[in-house]
Structure formats: C-alpha cells, structure tokens
Design a protein around this motif. Sequence first.
Motif, PDB file in Angstrom:
ATOM      1  N   GLY A   1       0.846  -1.223   0.067  1.00  0.00           N
ATOM      2  CA  GLY A   1      -0.004   0.117  -0.171  1.00  0.00           C
ATOM      3  C   GLY A   1       0.881   1.188  -0.071  1.00  0.00           C
ATOM      4  N   GLY A   2       1.863   1.405   0.592  1.00  0.00           N
ATOM      5  CA  GLY A   2       2.412   2.553   0.765  1.00  0.00           C
ATOM      6  C   GLY A   2       3.235   3.016  -0.372  1.00  0.00           C
ATOM      7  N   SER A   3       3.709   2.032  -1.410  1.00  0.00           N
ATOM      8  CA  SER A   3       4.406   2.533  -2.612  1.00  0.00           C
ATOM      9  C   SER A   3       3.196   2.864  -3.579  1.00  0.00           C
ATOM     10  N   GLU A   4       1.961   2.244  -3.334  1.00  0.00           N
ATOM     11  CA  GLU A   4       0.957   2.461  -4.226  1.00  0.00           C
ATOM     12  C   GLU A   4       0.603   4.146  -3.939  1.00  0.00           C
ATOM     13  N   PHE A   5       0.459   4.573  -2.879  1.00  0.00           N
ATOM     14  CA  PHE A   5       0.207   5.740  -2.730  1.00  0.00           C
ATOM     15  C   PHE A   5       1.134   6.651  -3.184  1.00  0.00           C
TER      16      PHE A   5
END
Length: 229
Positions: free
Chosen positions: A59-63
């Motif tokens: 999730g972190g990299s997607e944001f």
Amino acid sequence: MTQNLTYSQDFTEFKRGVKISIPMLLGIIPFALVLGSQATQKGFSFIEVHLFTGLNFAGGSEFAILELWTNPPIITFLVNSRHLLMGASLVPYLRHLPNKQVFPALFFMCDESWAVALEDAQKRQAQTGINHAFNLSFYTGLCFALYLMWVGFTALGGAIGPILGDASRFGFDMAFPAVFLVLLRGMWKSLHAARPGLVSLVTAALAYLYLPQGWHVPIGAVAGIASAY
C-alpha cells in the motif's frame, strides 16, 4: 488417519490466521477505499485498479506512485526497499521450506503479515525450542484475508470514488498508521531493543522533510541497521 489429522490441523491454523487478521482489516479497509478512490481520480479504469493493487501488494508504494506517477518503478523500489530487510528476517524460519512455497509466501508478505507471522514464529520457537517454527498454514490464512480485502476494497473504492470525492476528508487515511502503531506495540520488547527503531524513525523523518520523496524509506532502514550493528 494421520494425513486427515494433518489436514485438520492445517485448516485450524488457516482459520486462526484469518481470525487474527480481522482487527487489522478494520484499519486496512478504509485505507483501501481511499487508495481506490484516488486511483480513479488519477484516471485508472476499474480493471487497472485491480491490476495495480493485485500485482504490487504494498500500500505505501501505491500511494507514493499515485503522487509521483512520472517514474513508478523507481518509487516502487524505494518505498518497498524495506521488504528486503523484512524478507531477510524470515530466512531463518523459511529455509527448511521448498522454493515453491517460499516464493509465494514472500510475494504475499506485507507489513502486517510479516510482523504477525514473525512474532508467531518467535513465540513458537521459544515455547517448543524447534527451529522450524514458521507456521505456513497460519501465514496463508493471514495473507489470504489481507490480500482479498485489500484488492477487493481498493476496487470498491475505485468504483465509488466519483461519488465519494476526496475520501481522505473523512479521516480514513489515519486508519493505516493506527494499525502500524498496534503492530509496533505487539513487537515491543524493551527500550534498549527499540533503539534502532528510534534511530530509523528520526533519520527517516529528516529524510522525508529534506530529500525527494521515497528516499526516507531506504535511508531510515540503513540508519536502523547501522544503529543495531
């Protein structure tokens, strides 16, 4: 008879993994809705949201990618570089398993599944004294629930994004940090053991403030390792 008993035990551990994931899902679901909504606002189609979250389960990299869409591969590598250390920490517990089980396990590894599975393995090792303490059935149940909910609710967020508008105004974006705080509390051992984490936190915060986006993750990780060493 023995084989049936093994299947029964594996299914029991699988259900335990699903059950353990439920409190985390309460934090992940609203965060997934926000990501799906933002992806739609960036022009992603419904299928693209599915592929975006399903193939890059982090999730972190997607944001970060949504914020800096000009160079997704580099941003993904920088933000997900922590997974190199997370995967390395599981090596002592996975080395007895064949690669056909290890590689899928590492693909579905995220911050939550890593933290919970590692803590479970450490407890089992302390209680039983065996080195092969990693419970693959428990981990599978945990990852099954987290992955299904993340991909499913990001897609839902993408579908209702035009209706919600800016979903972060509801405070959903605070759900994920809350989950991380709970995970950190569960891994707490002592102030001395937490020193590398504190060094990593301070260094990452400074890098986040003064360096280009994404670099705070590897810099914080390296600083924490140096402090532990």
